[in-house]
Design a protein around this motif. Structure first.
Motif, short mmCIF file in Angstrom:
data_model
loop_
_atom_site.label_atom_id
_atom_site.label_comp_id
_atom_site.label_asym_id
_atom_site.label_seq_id
_atom_site.Cartn_x
_atom_site.Cartn_y
_atom_site.Cartn_z
N LYS A 105 0.79 -1.16 0.06
CA LYS A 105 -0.15 -0.01 -0.02
C LYS A 105 0.90 1.36 0.18
CE LYS A 105 -3.37 -2.35 2.79
NZ LYS A 105 -4.33 -2.69 4.11
N PRO A 106 0.28 2.32 -0.42
CA PRO A 106 1.04 3.68 -0.21
C PRO A 106 1.30 4.03 1.21
CG PRO A 106 -1.06 4.20 -0.99
CD PRO A 106 -0.99 2.83 -0.84
N ILE A 107 2.51 4.84 1.45
CA ILE A 107 2.81 5.44 2.62
C ILE A 107 3.16 6.84 2.14
CG2 ILE A 107 3.48 3.48 3.94
CD1 ILE A 107 6.50 4.42 3.35
N SER A 108 3.14 7.75 3.08
CA SER A 108 3.49 9.16 2.62
C SER A 108 4.69 9.23 2.83
CB SER A 108 2.55 10.10 3.26
OG SER A 108 3.14 10.42 4.87
N VAL A 109 5.42 10.30 2.31
CA VAL A 109 6.96 10.85 2.76
C VAL A 109 6.49 11.93 3.86
CG1 VAL A 109 8.14 10.10 0.82
CG2 VAL A 109 6.95 12.29 0.77
N GLY A 110 7.55 13.03 3.92
CA GLY A 110 7.41 14.30 4.86
C GLY A 110 7.18 15.35 3.95
N PHE A 111 7.06 16.46 4.48
CA PHE A 111 7.05 17.69 3.66
C PHE A 111 8.31 18.56 4.01
CE2 PHE A 111 6.15 22.28 3.08
CZ PHE A 111 5.74 22.19 1.75
N PRO A 112 8.91 19.17 2.96
CA PRO A 112 8.67 18.76 1.52
C PRO A 112 8.93 17.40 1.27
CG PRO A 112 10.14 20.76 1.89
CD PRO A 112 10.04 20.07 3.31
N SER A 113 8.64 16.98 0.00
CA SER A 113 8.64 15.89 -0.39
C SER A 113 9.88 15.91 -1.42
CB SER A 113 7.42 15.13 -1.44
OG SER A 113 7.07 16.31 -1.99
N THR A 114 11.13 15.80 -0.69
CA THR A 114 12.29 15.98 -1.28
C THR A 114 13.36 14.93 -0.64
OG1 THR A 114 13.92 17.82 -2.23
CG2 THR A 114 13.36 17.87 0.19
N THR A 115 14.50 14.61 -1.48
CA THR A 115 15.32 13.73 -1.04
C THR A 115 15.97 13.82 0.17
OG1 THR A 115 15.73 12.99 -3.23
CG2 THR A 115 17.31 12.41 -1.62
N ALA A 116 16.51 15.09 0.49
CA ALA A 116 17.24 15.25 1.66
C ALA A 116 16.30 15.07 3.04
CB ALA A 116 17.92 16.62 1.66
N THR A 117 15.12 15.77 2.96
CA THR A 117 14.22 15.65 3.85
C THR A 117 13.73 14.16 4.23
OG1 THR A 117 13.27 17.71 3.29
CG2 THR A 117 11.96 16.25 4.75
N SER A 118 13.41 13.36 3.14
CA SER A 118 13.10 11.90 3.15
C SER A 118 14.14 10.98 3.71
CB SER A 118 12.74 11.57 1.72
OG SER A 118 11.44 12.09 1.46
N LEU A 119 15.53 11.22 3.31
CA LEU A 119 16.42 10.28 3.57
C LEU A 119 16.63 10.30 5.08
CD1 LEU A 119 19.16 10.29 0.85
CD2 LEU A 119 17.14 8.64 1.11
N ALA A 120 16.48 11.87 5.70
CA ALA A 120 16.49 11.95 7.20
C ALA A 120 15.40 11.32 7.83
CB ALA A 120 16.75 13.53 7.51
N SER A 121 14.14 11.52 7.45
CA SER A 121 13.10 11.11 7.93
C SER A 121 13.16 9.20 8.06
CB SER A 121 11.95 11.12 7.19
OG SER A 121 11.42 12.61 7.43
N LEU A 122 13.60 8.77 7.11
CA LEU A 122 13.93 7.15 6.93
C LEU A 122 14.91 7.01 7.84
CD1 LEU A 122 13.47 4.57 5.57
CD2 LEU A 122 15.47 5.09 4.26
N GLY A 123 16.06 7.40 7.99
CA GLY A 123 17.24 7.20 8.76
C GLY A 123 17.23 7.32 10.16
N THR A 124 16.63 8.42 10.46
CA THR A 124 16.30 8.59 12.11
C THR A 124 14.99 8.21 12.39
OG1 THR A 124 15.13 10.93 11.47
CG2 THR A 124 17.77 10.85 11.75
N GLY A 125 13.93 7.94 11.60
CA GLY A 125 12.69 7.58 12.25
C GLY A 125 11.94 8.97 12.67
N LEU A 126 12.58 10.17 12.30
CA LEU A 126 11.70 11.34 12.92
C LEU A 126 11.34 12.09 11.84
CD1 LEU A 126 14.73 12.46 15.39
CD2 LEU A 126 12.69 11.45 15.83
N PRO A 127 10.17 13.14 12.24
CA PRO A 127 9.64 14.08 11.16
C PRO A 127 10.57 15.22 10.84
CG PRO A 127 8.56 14.31 12.91
CD PRO A 127 9.52 13.05 13.45
N PRO A 128 10.41 15.85 9.89
CA PRO A 128 11.37 17.09 9.86
C PRO A 128 11.28 18.03 10.74
CG PRO A 128 9.95 16.59 7.65
CD PRO A 128 9.50 15.51 8.64
#
Length: 411
Positions: A105-128
């Motif tokens: 199923k789909p999940i959302s990324v965070g805002f903004p939906s951009t690579t640096a923000t998303s990789l940090a969210s993935l790797g830390t488990g934290l929102p922006p």
């Protein structure tokens, strides 16, 4: 109210009696906010670590346990574009109707939906709001300069900018064999350090070798966490657009890489395939490309223009924030959700509603935050010539950019 600027022009007044020059502006409260805590990219690794038996990472979003976990992140793989190309990506498409909880199923990324923000969210488990990577280019309040968080220019001490430990560090410290398999030039970048460091880094230039090495690392211990990455789909989308043969060729290649990795999984393993954002094509027309460098209304009162074409941070001249907000709302009207900093935070754009932002992060967010709603972008043709020339763009809150697949293969 108007206020004079050094160049002699003035900011036009807001219109308290209505919006006589065009459509009623979009209401930012109606923008689709990321699913922080219940189904976002920042929830993926905490759910995986919980499944690996590491306490302290439990969330409302859960995944079935597995002893060996691999995350294959494909830069630019959005949910909507994947579903639109079943014949180009037959293997990935075959994983869409999974019945496993949380997967397929789909999940959302965070805002903004951009690579640096998303990789940090993935790797830390934290929102922006917590990790602080709140855009492509944002204000460093200590220096007053705009900091490009993807290229890390100008240099800023990584541990000051993003001080939270990554989940790879935590997994490695708990006895899980953590590993990143990526292109060699990513090994020592500041973005890797703040978002993905921990355990072992293995550089492989050839993507097929990268996939094979990831498969070997998944099997090397009883409990493993492996991350691997592919960037070229995003690059093709930026240069040629997602409606191009070049992009479709990259999607076909990604499909083959994912199938190869899935076929090499050892027992008691799970492979999660996801992306860091989707993408939209922005037409090369004046109607679709609002050029900040040549639009005096948009420039009025803006001291610095941050973000990127689909997600802008506006840093206002002191005292001008309210007028900037009013003017951008009127000029962009149905093309964007335009919010003040406080509104964007309260609406849950940068983190769960009601949680606020960390003190060091707040000043990085623009006085006004702009999220494009359709296919348009705010470019800056003179000051950002390379970014302004792109066809495929991302960053905003639309489903085409926010939603990414979470596909699962389990042995």
């Amino acid at each position: 109210m108007t206020f004079a600027q050094p160049g002699g022009w003035e900011v036009p007044p807001s219109h308290p009696g209505g919006w006589p020059h065009g459509p009623v502006p979009l209401d930012p409260s109606l923008a689709p906010a990321p699913r922080y805590g219940t189904g976002s990219l920042s929830d993926l690794l905490p759910a995986a670590l919980t499944g690996l038996g590491l306490p302290g990472h439990e969330r409302a979003f859960a995944l079935p346990p597995a002893d060996r976990v691999c995350v294959f992140l494909i830069d630019g793989l959005g949910w909507e574009v994947l579903r639109a190309h079943p014949s180009v990506a037959p293997f990935l498409t075959s994983l869409l109707p999974s019945s496993n909880a949380g997967a397929g199923k789909p999940i959302s990324v965070g805002f903004p939906s951009t690579t640096a923000t998303s990789l940090a969210s993935l790797g830390t488990g934290l929102p922006p709001a917590a990790h602080g990577m709140v855009g492509y280019r944002v204000l460093d309040p200590d220096s007053g300069a705009l900091m490009n968080q993807l290229r890390w220019e100008p240099w800023t001490e990584p541990s000051r900018w993003q001080p939270h430990p990554t989940l790879f560090v935590r997994a490695d410290g708990a006895g899980v064999a953590a590993c990143q398999v990526s292109a060699p030039h990513f090994e020592r970048t500041p973005l890797t350090r703040v978002a993905l460091s921990g355990g072992t880094f293995l550089g492989r230039s050839d993507p097929w070798e990268r996939i094979d090495e990831a498969a070997r690392r998944i099997a090397e211990a009883d409990r493993t966490l492996v991350y691997t990455y592919y960037a070229e789909l995003d690059g093709a989308g930026h240069r040629f657009g997602i409606d191009s043969e070049e992009w479709r060729a990259q999607l076909s290649r990604v499909d083959a890489l994912a199938q190869r990795l899935a076929e090499r999984l050892p027992p008691r393993a799970v492979l999660y395939i996801t992306g860091d954002h989707g993408m939209v094509d922005v037409p090369r027309t004046e109607e679709a490309r609002f050029d900040f460098d040549h639009d005096w209304e948009l420039r009025a009162g803006v001291a610095q223009l941050g973000g990127e074409g689909r997600a802008r941070h506006l840093y206002a001249v002191p005292g001008a924030a309210a007028d900037v907000h009013a003017v951008w709302r009127e000029v962009l009207a149905e093309d964007a959700w335009v919010a003040t900093r406080d509104e964007a935070v309260a609406l849950g754009w940068f983190g769960p509603p009601g949680t606020g932002v960390e003190a060091r992060v707040g000043p990085r967010i623009g006085d006004v935050v702009v999220a494009m709603s359709g296919e348009a972008a705010v470019i800056a043709s003179e000051t950002e010539p390379r970014e302004s020339a792109l066809i495929g763009m991302h960053g905003s809150l639309t489903p085409a950019e926010q939603l990414v697949p979470l596909l699962e293969v389990r042995t």
